[in-house]
Design an enzyme around this catalytic site. Structure first.
Site, PDB file in Angstrom:
ATOM      1  N   GLY A 160       4.831 -13.549  -0.786  1.00  0.00           N
ATOM      2  CA  GLY A 160       3.880 -12.910  -1.221  1.00  0.00           C
ATOM      3  C   GLY A 160       4.232 -11.546  -0.544  1.00  0.00           C
ATOM      4  O   GLY A 160       4.667 -11.285   0.541  1.00  0.00           O
ATOM      5  N   CYS A 161       3.598 -10.396  -1.151  1.00  0.00           N
ATOM      6  CA  CYS A 161       4.142  -9.153  -0.854  1.00  0.00           C
ATOM      7  C   CYS A 161       3.302  -8.926   0.424  1.00  0.00           C
ATOM      8  O   CYS A 161       3.985  -8.170   1.417  1.00  0.00           O
ATOM      9  CB  CYS A 161       3.590  -8.002  -1.956  1.00  0.00           C
ATOM     10  SG  CYS A 161       2.010  -8.286  -2.453  1.00  0.00           S
TER      11      CYS A 161
END
Length: 358
Positions: A160-161
Site C-alpha cells: 500500500g502507498c
C-alpha cells in the site's frame, strides 16, 4: 539469478489511476512490450478516453478482464479493486505458473489471514512475496533486505502507498533497536489520486479543493496491519500504531510524519547514523541532509522516497518525515522496481529518479 530481457505485459484495470500509472512507467522501460489492456465497465472503449495523457497507447481498445484475455504474457499486472485479484490470479496460476503476476491491490500483501478478514471482510487469497525491495529483515548483525526474497519471484504483492511511506520512515530505528514500537503515531497528508476514480461527493473538486479532510480515523484504515507486519519484519516484537491519513488539495503525493519513543538511555547522536546506514546504498530512498525537509513536490513523477529524521529530546521521540509520489514509488514505480529484481534486470531500469518541478 536469471535475467529475462524483453518481456510482454498485460495490464488489467488499465482505465484506473494505478493501471494508468503502471502503463506510463512501463512506457519508459526499455525491455517492456505492452500488449493487452483490460478493464471492467470500460471494456470496449479506447484507452485514450480514460488515460488521455498516454498518447502512444490512446488507440488501444480495452478488452474485458478475464483469465483468457490475460493468459499468454510474460508479466500480468493486476490493477484491480481489493478482493478482485485473488480469483483472477488463481486461474492464471493454473494456466501458466511461470507467468509473473504483479498485484497492485491488497489481496496478497498480508501474511495473517485473520488480519485480512478483520480489515477487508472476506476470505484471504494467500500471501505473496512482498514488493518492497528496501524492507529490512531483522535477525542478522547487518539486516538483510527484501530484494533477496524477490529474486526470481513469480508473484509480487505491491505494498500500500501509505505503508511504503511509513515503513521507510520508521524501519531503520526499529532494526537498530533505537525506537519503541508500542507507541507509534503516523499522520499523513495524502493526494486525492490515492482514493481512486470513484465518483463520491467528498472527492469532487468543488468539495476537495477547499479543505483538508481526515478519513479512516480511529484504527480503521486497512493499511494498519500491513505497517505493523513490516515493522515486525524489521525487528519489532509487537507494534501499536495510531494512524491518521488526511486528504489535502493535491492530486498525488504523500507526506508521512511518523514518530516513536526513543528507547530510554539511547544517545540521540546514534539516531541519524542508523538511517544513514540503512539507506546508504539505496538508489531510490534518500536521507536528506540535516535540516532539509522532504516535500511532495520534490518526488512528483519519480520513484524516489525522500526521508528526514530528527530527535525531539523534550518529548523523547524520534520524528521522521517521508515524501513519496503515491502512484510511483507508492504503486507503479515500486511494482516495476520489484519486477526488475524478479527478472534479474538492473533494479533501476526504466525508473525515474528525478521529480518534476515546479
Amino acid at each position: 539469478m536469471f535475467m529475462r530481457m524483453s518481456f510482454t505485459v498485460a495490464v488489467a484495470g488499465a482505465s484506473g489511476y494505478a493501471g494508468g500509472e503502471m502503463l506510463r512507467v512501463l512506457l519508459g522501460h526499455p525491455e517492456a512490450r505492452i500488449e493487452t489492456l483490460t478493464a471492467h465497465s470500460s471494456a470496449g472503449n479506447a484507452l485514450g478516453e480514460h488515460q488521455p495523457h498516454l498518447r502512444s497507447l490512446a488507440d488501444r481498445i480495452l478488452a474485458p478482464t478475464s483469465p483468457d484475455t490475460l493468459a499468454g504474457h510474460d508479466v500480468v499486472v493486476l490493477a484491480l479493486p481489493h478482493g478482485a485479484s485473488g480469483a483472477v490470479a488463481a486461474e492464471l496460476a493454473q494456466r501458466d505458473p511461470t507467468t509473473i503476476v504483479v498485484d497492485l491491490g491488497a489481496d496478497h500483501r498480508l501474511s495473517n489471514a485473520a488480519d485480512w478478514e478483520a480489515y477487508y471482510g472476506n476470505a484471504h487469497a494467500g500471501t505473496w512475496p512482498y514488493g518492497l525491495p528496501e524492507l529490512l529483515h531483522a535477525g542478522e548483525s547487518v539486516p538483510t533486505k527484501q530484494r533477496a526474497v524477490l529474486a526470481e519471484a513469480t508473484r509480487i504483492a505491491v505494498p500500500g502507498c501509505n505503508v511504503t511511506a511509513v515503513t521507510l520512515g520508521l524501519q531503520p530505528g526499529i532494526a537498530a533497536g533505537l525506537i519503541e514500537p508500542l507507541d507509534v503515531v503516523a499522520v499523513l497528508a495524502n493526494g486525492y489520486s490515492g482514493a481512486g476514480k470513484s465518483l463520491k461527493p467528498h472527492l469532487l473538486a468543488a468539495e476537495g479543493l477547499g479543505m483538508a479532510q481526515p478519513y479512516a480515523v480511529g484504527g480503521t484504515h486497512r493499511h494498519i496491519p500491513e505497517i505493523a507486519q513490516n515493522l515486525r519484519v524489521a525487528g519489532a516484537p509487537d507494534v501499536t500504531i495510531s494512524f491518521t491519513p488526511t486528504l489535502v488539495p493535491m492530486s498525488r503525493g504523500i507526506l508521512a510524519t511518523a514518530t516513536a519513543r526513543l528507547v530510554p538511555g539511547t544517545d540521540p547522536a546514534l539516531v541519524r547514523a542508523a538511517w544513514e546506514t540503512a539507506y546508504a546504498d539505496e538508489p531510490f530512498v534518500h536521507l536528506l541532509p540535516a535540516g532539509q525537509w522532504p516535500t511532495t513536490a520534490a518526488t512528483l513523477g519519480a520513484n524516489t522516497a525522500l526521508v528526514q529524521v530528527a530527535v525531539d529530546e523534550r518529548a523523547g521521540r524520534v520524528v521522521t518525515v517521508t515524501a513519496i509520489d503515491n502512484l510511483v514509488k507508492g504503486t507503479a514505480g515500486g511494482a516495476v522496481q520489484s519486477l526488475n529484481v524478479a527478472l534479474g534486470l538492473p533494479e533501476t531500469l526504466g525508473l525515474p529518479l528525478d521529480g518534476v518541478a515546479p
